[in-house]
Each structure stands twice: as structure tokens, then as C-alpha cells.
Enzyme design. Sequence first.
Site, short mmCIF file in Angstrom:
data_model
loop_
_atom_site.label_atom_id
_atom_site.label_comp_id
_atom_site.label_asym_id
_atom_site.label_seq_id
_atom_site.Cartn_x
_atom_site.Cartn_y
_atom_site.Cartn_z
N LYS A 268 1.22 -1.31 0.00
CA LYS A 268 0.09 -0.13 0.16
C LYS A 268 0.78 1.60 0.09
CE LYS A 268 -3.79 -2.14 -0.47
NZ LYS A 268 -3.41 -3.99 -0.51
C1 LIG Z 1 -9.48 -2.70 -1.46
C2 LIG Z 1 -9.65 -3.30 -0.47
N1 LIG Z 1 -9.57 -3.78 1.44
C3 LIG Z 1 -8.96 -4.36 1.85
C4 LIG Z 1 -8.18 -4.89 1.48
C5 LIG Z 1 -7.82 -5.92 2.81
O1 LIG Z 1 -6.71 -5.47 3.56
P1 LIG Z 1 -5.41 -6.37 4.15
O2 LIG Z 1 -4.82 -6.96 3.49
O3 LIG Z 1 -4.84 -4.46 4.90
O4 LIG Z 1 -6.13 -7.30 5.22
C6 LIG Z 1 -7.22 -4.66 0.11
C7 LIG Z 1 -6.26 -5.23 0.25
O5 LIG Z 1 -5.25 -5.27 -0.64
C8 LIG Z 1 -7.75 -3.79 -0.15
O6 LIG Z 1 -6.94 -3.64 -1.51
#
Ligand SMILES: Cc1ncc(COP(=O)(O)O)c(C=O)c1O
Length: 379
Positions: free
Chosen positions: A189
Site C-alpha cells: 500500500k
Molecule cells: C480495497 C481493499 N480492501 C481491503 C484490503 C485488505 O487489506 P488487508 O490486507 O490490510 O487486510 C485490500 C488489500 O489489498 C484492498 O485492496
Amino acid sequence: MQSYQPQTINIPVCKPYLWENEIRYVNEALHEGWISSKGRFINDFENKFASFCKSRYAVTVSNATNALHLAIDVLGLGDGDEIIIPDFTMMAPVFAILQNRCIPVFVDIDETWNMDVDQIESKVSKKTKAIMVVHNYGHPAYMPAIKRICDKHGLLLIEDCSEAIGAEVDGEFIGNWGNISCYSFYANKIITTGEGGMITTNDPKIFELVKSKKNMAFGTEQFRFEHTAVGYNYRMTNIQAAIGLGQLEYVDHAIEKKIQIANLYMRYLNGVPGVVFPPNKPWAKNVYWVFGILVTEEFGCSMAYLQSILSAQGIETRNFFTPAHKQPFLKGLAIKGEFPNSTFIHLHGLYLPSFVALKDSEIEDICNIIKDTQQGLNR
Ligand SMILES: Cc1ncc(COP(=O)(O)O)c(C=O)c1O
């Protein structure tokens, strides 16, 4: 038998970048002994994140998947409540809806690669309780129109800002248009804590609930072990927050770099037949979390072939998400509607390397390979 040797990738699609203070802050956290989920870096990261996002409150969490689960939970949604969400999305928000025993109702996307605002109202039913916006790949969804629909139908509004920290609509940051918003700090990210996430809100009641439920819903003082609700352990550690604080100090630089990378790609690939650039609406600030392109028929060979050529030269690419209506885990759900746009970008979309440390010369090399492939020089 010869063993399989994975391809060595010289230019990955993403890798984290450490700016100036992350290592120092982590060392401080370690030396001070605050290595679990209490400590000054947690408070500092939350306060500074809230201030960066112009939100009243921010609460660290273990990751965005849990953030989304908790967001739906604290809004009081559950059994059979319908939540409208784009068909084209990373699947974590869909998991969160199902984990809360709610029903996802999918909407096709428009040319912003986000939920098609004009199709949302046709999906509202008596059971609809909320809209979950996912700002895909760094370009925001058009929030004023979505907010109007929520107000008109009395719906709650959740924003998943995981891929678009710092993106703006009509000059306003995403993440403040609805009731609650979630961010991811996974290593790919724009800012990272390794694993981690944040929930933001402007509502003091939601803030208190999130703080309590992410930390076991403990009671207060001598009643600590008298839990006020079903709680979770969705805590971030002080060590992760130390990384996050260092990252946040340079978030504007990271966003600026992402935009520069996208602009350079678009300069080098300008006019290449069959290459469609990511959306960039005049009302939007796209932060280009990834640099995604569509490779259409005009390109002259398949997207998979182009990927194989890039891969042979050590350049990693990623296919776009598989939309909800094509997901094996959703086979049992009778998904209504047509999703031609989401299907199209799923089949034609790939993203190219776009991490902060990517060199201009590497972007030029990647673009030259793409251009040569289009002209048949690699065939
Ligand atoms: C739009 C979106 N929501 C949620 C997530 C989930 O994130 P995490 O890996 O921090 O759980 C991602 C991960 O890439 C994402 O792109």
C-alpha cells in the site's frame, strides 16, 4: 526430474519503501519495551493519521480485512441486511459483509473503474442498509452522488480507502463522506506497517465502539473482565505503529511519486494502439496506488502474451481483480444483474511496476518492451 525454478523477478510490481525514521522509531519502541498494542507510537500514529485525513477520529487495527468486518459490526448490521458494493473489487470487503451474515448486492463499474453511481438506486431494496464504496486502484468513486443516494434512502455509508489514501473528490479527501472508513497498510500500500489498518470516523459513538470492540470489549477499571459486547482482538502493535508514523511523515511524497510514475508511463505509452490508461476524472485526484492499463484487441496480441514477454525480461505484472460474480466462493449466491464493464477490465487489465523506488529509466525500459511487443518486434 528437474525441480521447478521460480522465475527471478528483477522489477516487482511493488515493494515497500522506508523513508527516514521508521527504523529509529522501531528501535525506540523496542528499547522502551512497548512492543505490544499499547504505547506512544499507537497514539501518535492515530492522531497524525486523523489529522492527515481530516477525520475527527482514527483507530489502528490489525489489517483492513478486520477493519471492514468491525466497521459493519459497529454499524449494527447483521442477518440478511443488504449492502451494495461494486462487483469489481478486491474481495476483502465482500468477505467482511459475509462474515457479518449480511448479503452483498453487486453493482457494475463505470469508466472510473468504481461502482457505477447511475446503477446504484436500481439495487436498493427494502433490505438495503448500507453502501460500501471501494475506491479502486487509487481513483475515487464519485462520492457526492453516492452520499445523495444514501441520504435519500436512509442508508449507511462505508468507504474502503485501502487503495486510495489521499485521493480527493471535488477537492475533498475520501474517507469523510460517510459513517466509517477503512484503510490498509499492507506492504504493497501507499504507506505500510507491514500488516495493519486504520478505521476513521467523525462520529464519537462509532469511535468509542470501534476502540472497545477492537480490543476485546473490556469493561472499565475493576470491571475489566465484564465484557460489554462480543469483542475482537484486532489490535495493531506499537512496533507497527512506529513504522506507520515514519511512513506517514512522507505520505505526501509517496503520493507525489505514485502520480509521477503514472505520468511517466502515460508519456512513454502515449499513442500505443490498444493501451488504455487508467481513469482520471477532472473532479478526481487519482493517487495511482497501482498503474493499471487495459490491453485491448487493437494491441495485436493477447494481454497474457504481453505479460509473458515482460516476465521473460524480469518484469512482474499483475492481472486485475477477479470480479465478485466470477468468484468460486460466491457460487451459491444468486447474483443478479449484468456486469459487462467489470468483466471487461478483469479480462483486459494488468498493472505494471509502480513502487516508490522505481527508476525513471526502468519505466522507460518497460514501456519500450511494451511498444516493441505491440509493433510485433517481440513476436
Ligand atoms: C480495497 C481493499 N480492501 C481491503 C484490503 C485488505 O487489506 P488487508 O490486507 O490490510 O487486510 C485490500 C488489500 O489489498 C484492498 O485492496
